[in-house]
Scaffold this motif. Structure first.
Motif, short mmCIF file in Angstrom:
data_model
loop_
_atom_site.label_atom_id
_atom_site.label_comp_id
_atom_site.label_asym_id
_atom_site.label_seq_id
_atom_site.Cartn_x
_atom_site.Cartn_y
_atom_site.Cartn_z
N ALA A 2 0.81 -1.21 0.00
CA ALA A 2 0.00 0.00 0.00
C ALA A 2 0.85 1.27 0.00
O ALA A 2 1.97 1.28 0.49
N ARG A 3 0.27 2.33 -0.56
CA ARG A 3 0.87 3.67 -0.49
C ARG A 3 0.20 4.38 0.68
O ARG A 3 -1.02 4.54 0.69
N ILE A 4 1.01 4.79 1.67
CA ILE A 4 0.46 5.31 2.91
C ILE A 4 1.05 6.68 3.22
O ILE A 4 2.28 6.83 3.28
N GLY A 5 0.19 7.65 3.42
CA GLY A 5 0.62 8.97 3.84
C GLY A 5 0.62 9.04 5.36
O GLY A 5 -0.33 8.61 6.00
N VAL A 6 1.73 9.52 5.94
CA VAL A 6 1.86 9.57 7.39
C VAL A 6 2.31 10.97 7.79
O VAL A 6 3.24 11.52 7.19
N GLU A 7 1.67 11.54 8.81
CA GLU A 7 2.06 12.86 9.30
C GLU A 7 3.54 12.87 9.70
O GLU A 7 4.06 11.87 10.18
N GLN A 8 4.17 14.04 9.53
CA GLN A 8 5.59 14.20 9.80
C GLN A 8 5.99 13.77 11.20
O GLN A 8 7.04 13.17 11.39
N SER A 9 5.19 14.08 12.18
CA SER A 9 5.56 13.82 13.57
C SER A 9 5.53 12.34 13.95
O SER A 9 6.00 11.97 15.02
N LEU A 10 5.02 11.50 13.08
CA LEU A 10 4.90 10.07 13.37
C LEU A 10 6.03 9.27 12.71
O LEU A 10 5.79 8.29 12.02
N SER A 11 7.26 9.67 12.98
CA SER A 11 8.41 9.05 12.31
C SER A 11 8.57 7.57 12.68
O SER A 11 9.01 6.77 11.85
N ASN A 12 8.22 7.19 13.90
CA ASN A 12 8.33 5.78 14.29
C ASN A 12 7.35 4.92 13.50
O ASN A 12 7.67 3.80 13.11
N ILE A 13 6.18 5.46 13.22
CA ILE A 13 5.18 4.73 12.43
C ILE A 13 5.62 4.68 10.97
O ILE A 13 5.47 3.65 10.31
N GLN A 14 6.18 5.78 10.47
CA GLN A 14 6.71 5.78 9.10
C GLN A 14 7.72 4.66 8.92
O GLN A 14 7.65 3.90 7.95
N GLN A 15 8.65 4.54 9.87
CA GLN A 15 9.70 3.52 9.77
C GLN A 15 9.12 2.12 9.86
O GLN A 15 9.51 1.23 9.11
N ALA A 16 8.18 1.90 10.77
CA ALA A 16 7.58 0.57 10.93
C ALA A 16 6.86 0.15 9.65
O ALA A 16 6.95 -1.01 9.24
N LEU A 17 6.15 1.08 9.01
CA LEU A 17 5.45 0.76 7.77
C LEU A 17 6.43 0.50 6.63
O LEU A 17 6.22 -0.40 5.81
N ARG A 18 7.52 1.26 6.58
CA ARG A 18 8.56 1.01 5.56
C ARG A 18 9.18 -0.37 5.76
O ARG A 18 9.44 -1.08 4.79
N ASP A 19 9.42 -0.73 7.01
CA ASP A 19 10.00 -2.04 7.31
C ASP A 19 9.10 -3.17 6.84
O ASP A 19 9.58 -4.25 6.51
N LYS A 20 7.79 -2.91 6.79
CA LYS A 20 6.83 -3.92 6.31
C LYS A 20 6.71 -3.90 4.79
O LYS A 20 5.94 -4.66 4.22
N GLY A 21 7.43 -2.98 4.13
CA GLY A 21 7.44 -2.94 2.67
C GLY A 21 6.46 -1.97 2.03
O GLY A 21 6.30 -1.98 0.81
N HIS A 22 5.82 -1.13 2.81
CA HIS A 22 4.86 -0.18 2.27
C HIS A 22 5.57 1.06 1.71
O HIS A 22 6.65 1.42 2.16
N ASP A 23 4.94 1.69 0.74
CA ASP A 23 5.41 2.95 0.17
C ASP A 23 4.87 4.07 1.06
O ASP A 23 3.67 4.33 1.08
N VAL A 24 5.76 4.71 1.82
CA VAL A 24 5.35 5.72 2.79
C VAL A 24 5.65 7.11 2.26
O VAL A 24 6.75 7.39 1.81
N VAL A 25 4.64 7.98 2.32
CA VAL A 25 4.76 9.37 1.90
C VAL A 25 4.57 10.24 3.14
O VAL A 25 3.60 10.07 3.87
N GLU A 26 5.49 11.16 3.37
CA GLU A 26 5.35 12.07 4.51
C GLU A 26 4.36 13.16 4.16
O GLU A 26 4.49 13.83 3.14
N LEU A 27 3.35 13.34 4.99
CA LEU A 27 2.31 14.34 4.75
C LEU A 27 2.76 15.69 5.30
O LEU A 27 2.81 15.89 6.51
N LYS A 28 3.11 16.58 4.39
CA LYS A 28 3.51 17.94 4.77
C LYS A 28 2.39 18.92 4.47
O LYS A 28 2.25 19.94 5.12
#
Length: 79
Positions: A2-28
């Protein structure tokens, strides 16, 4: 995955989703959410004015009170 947008302040969640292979986009800004299957937000300022307009077609996951692992589980269950 999945392509997942994650708020900037949630960096730990961004990394966890990337580790699972998801395409993570930082929501600015709101336009960053375009094309995302999911958006993960803090929930700190969600729906302040009581409006129901959304800018994406995908699901919105409010991460307030959830661990990174719990957010990953929610994403996996909704795919």
């Amino acid at each position: 995955m999945a392509r997942i947008g994650v708020e900037q302040s949630l960096s730990n969640i961004q990394q966890a989703l990337r580790d699972k292979g998801h395409d993570v986009v930082e929501l600015k800004q709101e336009s960053d959410a375009q094309g995302c299957d999911f958006c993960v937000i803090t929930g700190m300022d969600s729906n302040i004015m009581g409006m129901q307009d959304t800018s994406i077609q995908g699901s919105v996951i409010e991460a307030n009170g959830l661990t990174a692992q719990e957010v990953c589980q929610q994403v996996e269950s909704r795919i």
